[in-house]
Design an enzyme around this catalytic site. Sequence first.
Site, short mmCIF file in Angstrom:
data_model
loop_
_atom_site.label_atom_id
_atom_site.label_comp_id
_atom_site.label_asym_id
_atom_site.label_seq_id
_atom_site.Cartn_x
_atom_site.Cartn_y
_atom_site.Cartn_z
N SER A 1 0.80 -1.22 0.00
CA SER A 1 0.00 0.00 0.00
C SER A 1 0.84 1.27 0.00
CB SER A 1 -0.92 0.01 1.22
OG SER A 1 -0.16 0.03 2.42
N GLY B 1 7.59 -5.30 19.86
CA GLY B 1 7.53 -3.93 20.35
C GLY B 1 8.77 -3.54 21.14
N ASP C 1 7.02 -1.19 9.83
CA ASP C 1 7.50 -1.02 8.45
C ASP C 1 8.98 -0.67 8.42
OD1 ASP C 1 4.89 -1.45 7.57
OD2 ASP C 1 4.42 0.69 7.53
N GLY D 1 11.86 -5.87 21.52
CA GLY D 1 12.72 -6.27 20.41
C GLY D 1 12.07 -7.24 19.46
N ASN E 1 4.12 -9.27 13.85
CA ASN E 1 4.36 -9.01 15.26
C ASN E 1 3.85 -10.20 16.05
OD1 ASN E 1 1.53 -8.66 15.65
ND2 ASN E 1 1.69 -6.45 15.23
N ASP F 1 -1.77 9.22 5.56
CA ASP F 1 -2.12 8.91 6.93
C ASP F 1 -2.70 10.14 7.63
OD1 ASP F 1 -1.19 6.33 6.72
OD2 ASP F 1 0.74 6.72 7.66
#
Length: 338
Positions: A12, A229, A261, A232, A199, A16
């Site tokens: 995409s 997060g 990203d 790490g 994640n 934003d």
Amino acid sequence: MVAAVHLAIAGSVATDHLQTFAGKFSDSLVPDQLDKLAVSFLVEDLDVRRGGCAANISFGLGSLGLQPTLVAAVGRDFDLGYRAWLQEAGVDCDRVLVHPSLHTALCTITTDEAHAQIVTFYPGAMSQAREIDVAALHAENPIDLLLIGPDDPDGMLRHTRTARELGIPFAADPSQQLAWADGELIRALIDGAAYLFSNDYEAALIAKKTGWSDADIAERVGVRVVTHGKDGCVVHEADGTVHQVRAIDGVTAVDPTGVGDSFRAGFMAGVAAGLPLERAAQVGCTIAASVVETIGTQEYVLDRAGFLDRVGATYGDQAREEIGAALSISHEAAVKSG
């Protein structure tokens, strides 16, 4: 040379709209009444920024000295500054498909004080990504690694099938599309991937929806990279080797948008530079620290000395030396905020 490695980033491109809620979403949610959910959050600000997963990753790669090819569908508003911005960062936008009437995708992100987020996404021109022919790009300039990020689902499937058919190594990064995708689609997007990014929550969602165990996924994917997060990331190699890489020390988090990203950009830059997977993950964590400390996904500036100092402070002098020798991060190559 890193620049000789052709990385193509499919996914995409979006505008934003970033908003901040001075409270916690969880305080307004009644667990046994979620089927009747009707809440309104008064936000304090509105920040309009460039975004989209593929654009964010491409920008990060450019900031680290690479020249990725952006593979995406956008609206004609893309030429009102966004194209020039990415090109200045070192991103090849020649393969971008521009729709004459639809608007570039729009992402609205509201973040609370606990850094929880509510996101809505209007795809717009992104729905035309299924018309992009990765095979033609590969014929003109062979792709060494194709990242397939969140995008029009049919486009993601087409790119994945093309990669398998042509033997192009690909990185599967379904992320935001996992929430609505069923197991069949997810299996089709990740099977055979050289790399699988997620994640920790997304990793659990992949396992739940596909019905595949960790062992099943390991049989179908080369390297699994799971971010955690502030804790790490963990890199799982196909042979069972596991690398646990802690996050950069001393980070003051401002906005988590785009951090994943940027991590992917850093990791792929490290891989393209021939660094071991642990080092590649360290590059990813270091650039992610720069993003979380700024508002917006492409507003950071990488200074070579500062970047490598952060690497050394967290991962040691040897890491600093090896990463510094592999990557051509330079203040001149970075795009400044504007």
